[in-house]
Design a protein around this motif. Structure first.
Motif, mmCIF file in Angstrom:
data_model
loop_
_atom_site.group_PDB
_atom_site.id
_atom_site.type_symbol
_atom_site.label_atom_id
_atom_site.label_comp_id
_atom_site.label_asym_id
_atom_site.label_seq_id
_atom_site.Cartn_x
_atom_site.Cartn_y
_atom_site.Cartn_z
ATOM 1 N N SER A 188 0.821 -1.213 0.000
ATOM 2 C CA SER A 188 0.000 0.000 0.000
ATOM 3 C C SER A 188 0.856 1.266 0.000
ATOM 4 O O SER A 188 0.372 2.345 0.344
ATOM 5 C CB SER A 188 -0.917 0.005 1.231
ATOM 6 O OG SER A 188 -0.164 -0.024 2.432
ATOM 7 N N LEU A 189 2.117 1.110 -0.375
ATOM 8 C CA LEU A 189 3.018 2.264 -0.372
ATOM 9 C C LEU A 189 2.594 3.265 -1.439
ATOM 10 O O LEU A 189 2.508 2.940 -2.624
ATOM 11 C CB LEU A 189 4.458 1.811 -0.619
ATOM 12 C CG LEU A 189 5.506 2.928 -0.701
ATOM 13 C CD1 LEU A 189 5.525 3.745 0.579
ATOM 14 C CD2 LEU A 189 6.892 2.341 -0.988
ATOM 15 N N SER A 190 2.325 4.485 -1.017
ATOM 16 C CA SER A 190 1.923 5.562 -1.923
ATOM 17 C C SER A 190 2.755 6.798 -1.610
ATOM 18 O O SER A 190 2.680 7.336 -0.498
ATOM 19 C CB SER A 190 0.431 5.885 -1.755
ATOM 20 O OG SER A 190 0.113 7.112 -2.395
ATOM 21 N N ILE A 191 3.546 7.212 -2.571
ATOM 22 C CA ILE A 191 4.386 8.395 -2.379
ATOM 23 C C ILE A 191 3.508 9.621 -2.132
ATOM 24 O O ILE A 191 3.799 10.456 -1.270
ATOM 25 C CB ILE A 191 5.296 8.617 -3.602
ATOM 26 C CG1 ILE A 191 6.171 7.389 -3.844
ATOM 27 C CG2 ILE A 191 6.143 9.858 -3.411
ATOM 28 C CD1 ILE A 191 7.115 7.075 -2.718
ATOM 29 N N ARG A 192 2.414 9.710 -2.878
ATOM 30 C CA ARG A 192 1.518 10.853 -2.712
ATOM 31 C C ARG A 192 0.938 10.885 -1.310
ATOM 32 O O ARG A 192 0.869 11.945 -0.680
ATOM 33 C CB ARG A 192 0.403 10.779 -3.753
ATOM 34 C CG ARG A 192 -0.601 11.908 -3.652
ATOM 35 C CD ARG A 192 -1.654 11.804 -4.735
ATOM 36 N NE ARG A 192 -2.645 12.872 -4.615
ATOM 37 C CZ ARG A 192 -3.676 13.024 -5.441
ATOM 38 N NH1 ARG A 192 -3.850 12.183 -6.460
ATOM 39 N NH2 ARG A 192 -4.528 14.014 -5.257
ATOM 40 N N SER A 193 0.524 9.744 -0.816
ATOM 41 C CA SER A 193 -0.038 9.675 0.532
ATOM 42 C C SER A 193 1.017 10.034 1.578
ATOM 43 O O SER A 193 0.723 10.711 2.567
ATOM 44 C CB SER A 193 -0.572 8.269 0.796
ATOM 45 O OG SER A 193 -1.030 8.141 2.122
ATOM 46 N N PHE A 194 2.245 9.603 1.335
ATOM 47 C CA PHE A 194 3.327 9.909 2.268
ATOM 48 C C PHE A 194 3.520 11.419 2.398
ATOM 49 O O PHE A 194 3.584 11.964 3.500
ATOM 50 C CB PHE A 194 4.624 9.248 1.796
ATOM 51 C CG PHE A 194 5.840 9.690 2.560
ATOM 52 C CD1 PHE A 194 6.114 9.173 3.813
ATOM 53 C CD2 PHE A 194 6.709 10.641 2.028
ATOM 54 C CE1 PHE A 194 7.227 9.594 4.528
ATOM 55 C CE2 PHE A 194 7.825 11.065 2.732
ATOM 56 C CZ PHE A 194 8.088 10.533 3.986
ATOM 57 N N TYR A 195 3.601 12.105 1.262
ATOM 58 C CA TYR A 195 3.829 13.549 1.305
ATOM 59 C C TYR A 195 2.609 14.287 1.856
ATOM 60 O O TYR A 195 2.747 15.337 2.500
ATOM 61 C CB TYR A 195 4.199 14.071 -0.083
ATOM 62 C CG TYR A 195 5.584 13.640 -0.519
ATOM 63 C CD1 TYR A 195 6.682 13.844 0.320
ATOM 64 C CD2 TYR A 195 5.800 13.032 -1.736
ATOM 65 C CE1 TYR A 195 7.947 13.439 -0.059
ATOM 66 C CE2 TYR A 195 7.068 12.628 -2.120
ATOM 67 C CZ TYR A 195 8.140 12.837 -1.282
ATOM 68 O OH TYR A 195 9.393 12.436 -1.654
ATOM 69 N N SER A 196 1.441 13.756 1.633
ATOM 70 C CA SER A 196 0.238 14.361 2.205
ATOM 71 C C SER A 196 0.301 14.325 3.727
ATOM 72 O O SER A 196 -0.025 15.316 4.406
ATOM 73 C CB SER A 196 -1.002 13.620 1.708
ATOM 74 O OG SER A 196 -2.164 14.120 2.323
#
Length: 662
Positions: free
Chosen positions: A68-76
């Motif tokens: 479920s790794l999401s770069i966008r979610s991380f930066y959010s």
């Protein structure tokens, strides 16, 4: 240093990590407020780096393993954690700056704010100066350099984990290579460019990567073990060693950075059930850890603005203690009323808010510090700012190219400019000493006869000594500064031997009574000097003459001021006159005798103050002292061209803003 993140993994929330955060932020805050009591407290930032690396890597690895790794979610998530408190502090600093800062300083604050908004503060301050430089306290957002390092790390680290895919071996090898390369860069830069080593993300990544590597070794035993206890206490000892032994002058980060970095890693690896970790999990530590991010953001601007308002003089300890309490109160309010509620907002809205702060900063920069503000018309602030800027503008009058501690000399391999020891057509005078000798340079050059040159070897903080002596303890353990002093004194003596000057002028800041000046003069005569002139100590006003004028003598009407006058300097002058007034080896010139009455000393020359701080001469002061005190005391037979160039009238020099005299 970033906001707390949820503690992930099988162990769930670890209160001891918040306790470790408390140790980190507490050491930094106390170092900034009371540097003499906790000289190595700056390593708290290194502890934060390890914690951040561990937590962020844990989050990313958990998501990667769950596909479920999401770069966008991380930066959010990062925006929600970081932006609310940061935006509040930045806007508050701009508001305070509006009220108290003149145009130049406010423009500088705008640049600092913009670098904070764009998370490149470390790169911006890298281009400005050393973190431990005297002027660093006047930069209200200097502390955001660490936030810049972390956010630049976050630009790369998630991509490393994402690109490595499912292979833990590839990921482990990649992280180990990055950490090793960064550490080697750190060692190289610490030896060759200490400022770059401190600020560069390339020399700091390894500390965050050490935290990330812990994730692969499943730190955090659920049980207390003898091995775990030993590991945790070793971590405590390493951190304590760094805080207790390091000084701002220590070569850092370099090898020394291993102590706080590995100390923090050891505590994380030992697990929450070890004795040291259970102590860190006590509620007071956890509470401070929870507010550590806003506390870090608030404390430095408060201390910096207080320093600015006190005209660069450190406020009393009670005031600094009060500012620390105020920072804690603001941090609690920020955590409860800003951070927690705003985490529910959309990341795009928060991003828009920080962009708005950036536009405000750009407006300040673009308008040159908003010159229409009323503070810019305040005569006292203009007066104080004029003298505050003066030290940074003294390169020509003080001849800093002749200082072995100046960056240009260091870059040239501990060499000063050739012009510093160039002989004159008719003869040469030689100036030797520290920054108080540098302060005499302008005036002496103006009053020497035509055809005479003033050779100069004068290094900041470096008292003249035979044999090139320099005590490292006199430089607060700064080995490089002590070596520069030794180089300076050796070069001065060899230059005197080569030039055989008509006069050698010797001057230093204080402690004249601790030197055997007759012995030094004898050696200089042996080297070829015809006349040795010992210039006695300058009158000194503590903490600084411009501050004393604005606080106690505004508007300035008198020429002589006793407020803040150093009694120690007056006593040293009396001792020198008793010892050397009849000396056959040297000529003693008493500046105190020429500048002071029984109860006060001359504070200004014309419209200019005599000194720019506690005792460094202004250009007008240097001209006055050389013309009216030093030259009349010299035997003229050693000077060719008697009555040669004498320059302008005493007191000539730049005209400052109004002193308030009506």
């Amino acid at each position: 240093m970033t906001a707390p993140a949820t503690h992930p993994g099988k162990l769930g929330y670890r209160p001891d990590i918040d306790g470790l955060r408390a140790v980190a932020v507490g050491s930094v805050v106390l170092f900034h407020a009371f540097p003499n009591y906790l000289p190595g407290g700056f390593v708290g930032v290194d502890i934060f780096f390890v914690i951040s690396g561990y937590l962020i890597t844990s989050i990313l690895m958990r998501e990667r393993d769950a596909s479920s790794l999401s770069i966008r979610s991380f930066y959010s998530r990062r925006i929600k954690r970081i932006v609310p408190a940061l935006a509040l502090v930045l806007v508050s600093c701009l508001a305070v700056g509006w009220v108290i800062l003149l145009t130049d300083a406010y423009t500088e604050l705008g640049k600092e704010t913009l670098s904070g908004v764009l998370f490149y503060s470390n790169l911006y301050f890298w281009s400005e100066e050393n973190y431990f430089a005297d002027a660093s306290g006047l930069k209200p957002l200097l502390h955001l350099w660490s936030l810049g390092v972390e956010e630049q790390f976050y630009l790369v680290w998630p991509l490393v984990i994402y690109v490595a895919g499912r292979s833990r071996k590839v990921l482990l090898a990649s992280m180990a290579i990055i950490a090793s390369a960064s550490f080697l860069i750190c060692l190289y830069l610490t030896s060759n460019d200490a400022t770059a080593a401190f600020y560069s993300p390339l020399s700091r990544v390894w500390q965050l990567a050490v935290g990330g590597l812990l994730v692969f070794f499943k730190p955090g035993s659920e049980k207390r073990t003898l091995w775990g206890d030993a590991l945790a206490w070793a971590g405590v000892a390493a951190i304590g060693l760094a805080i207790g032994l390091l000084r701002p002058s220590s070569p850092f980060p370099g090898w020394w950075a291993l102590a706080p970095t590995l100390g923090a890693a050891a505590l994380l690896a030992a697990g929450p059930q070890q004795t040291a970790n259970r102590l860190l999990a006590l509620k007071p530590f956890v509470w401070v850890g929870l507010i550590s991010y806003p506390l870090y953001l608030w404390h430095w601007p408060l201390l910096s603005f207080a320093l600015i308002e006190n005209q660069t003089i450190s406020p009393p300890g009670s005031v600094r203690a009060g500012l620390v309490v105020a920072a804690i109160v603001l941090a609690c309010g920020t955590y409860i009323f800003v951070e927690k509620p705003l985490r529910r907002l959309n990341a795009a809205a928060l991003l828009g808010g920080i962009v708005l702060v950036g536009l405000m900063a750009a407006l300040v920069i673009g308008t040159g510090g908003l010159p229409g503000r009323s503070v810019n018309a305040d005569p006292q602030k203009r007066f104080a700012a004029y003298y505050h800027r003066m030290p940074s503008q003294r390169a020509a009058t003080y001849r800093l190219e002749c200082d072995f501690r100046e960056p240009s000399a260091i870059a040239a391999g501990s060499k000063i400019a050739p012009s510093c020891t160039r002989p004159g057509r008719l003869g040469t005078a030689f100036l030797w000493g520290d920054s108080h000798a540098q302060a005499l340079s302008y005036g002496l050059r103006r009053v020497l006869p035509d055809g005479y040159a003033l050779a100069q070897v004068a290094t900041s903080g470096c008292s003249p000594a035979l044999g090139g002596g320099a005590d490292v303890s006199a430089f607060a353990g700064n080995v490089e500064a002590a070596q520069a002093c030794r180089d300076s004194n050796r070069f001065a003596l060899s230059s005197i031997r080569a030039l055989k000057p008509a006069f050698v002028f010797i001057a230093q800041t204080a402690d004249h009574d601790k030197q055997d000046w007759n012995r030094i003069a004898q050696e200089l005569h042996r080297l070829g000097a015809k006349q040795v002139v010992l210039v006695g100590p300058m009158p000194q006003w503590l903490p600084a003459l411009p501050l004393i004028v604005t606080k106690y003598h505004w508007p300035l009407t008198e020429d002589y001021i006793s407020t803040g006058l150093s009694a120690r300097i007056l006593q040293v002058d009396r001792t020198l006159r008793a010892r050397y007034s009849s000396s056959q080896q040297l000529t003693l010139v008493s500046l105190v005798g020429g500048l002071c009455t029984e109860s006060a000393c001359r504070a200004r020359v014309g419209r200019e103050l005599l000194v720019m701080d506690y005792g460094h001469l202004t250009s007008a002061g240097s001209d006055f002292v050389a013309r009216t005190i030093i030259m009349p005391a010299l035997p003229r037979e050693n000077l060719a061209g008697k009555g040669g160039k004498v320059g302008d009238q005493p007191g000539a020099g730049p005209i400052p803003p109004s002193t308030g005299r009506r």
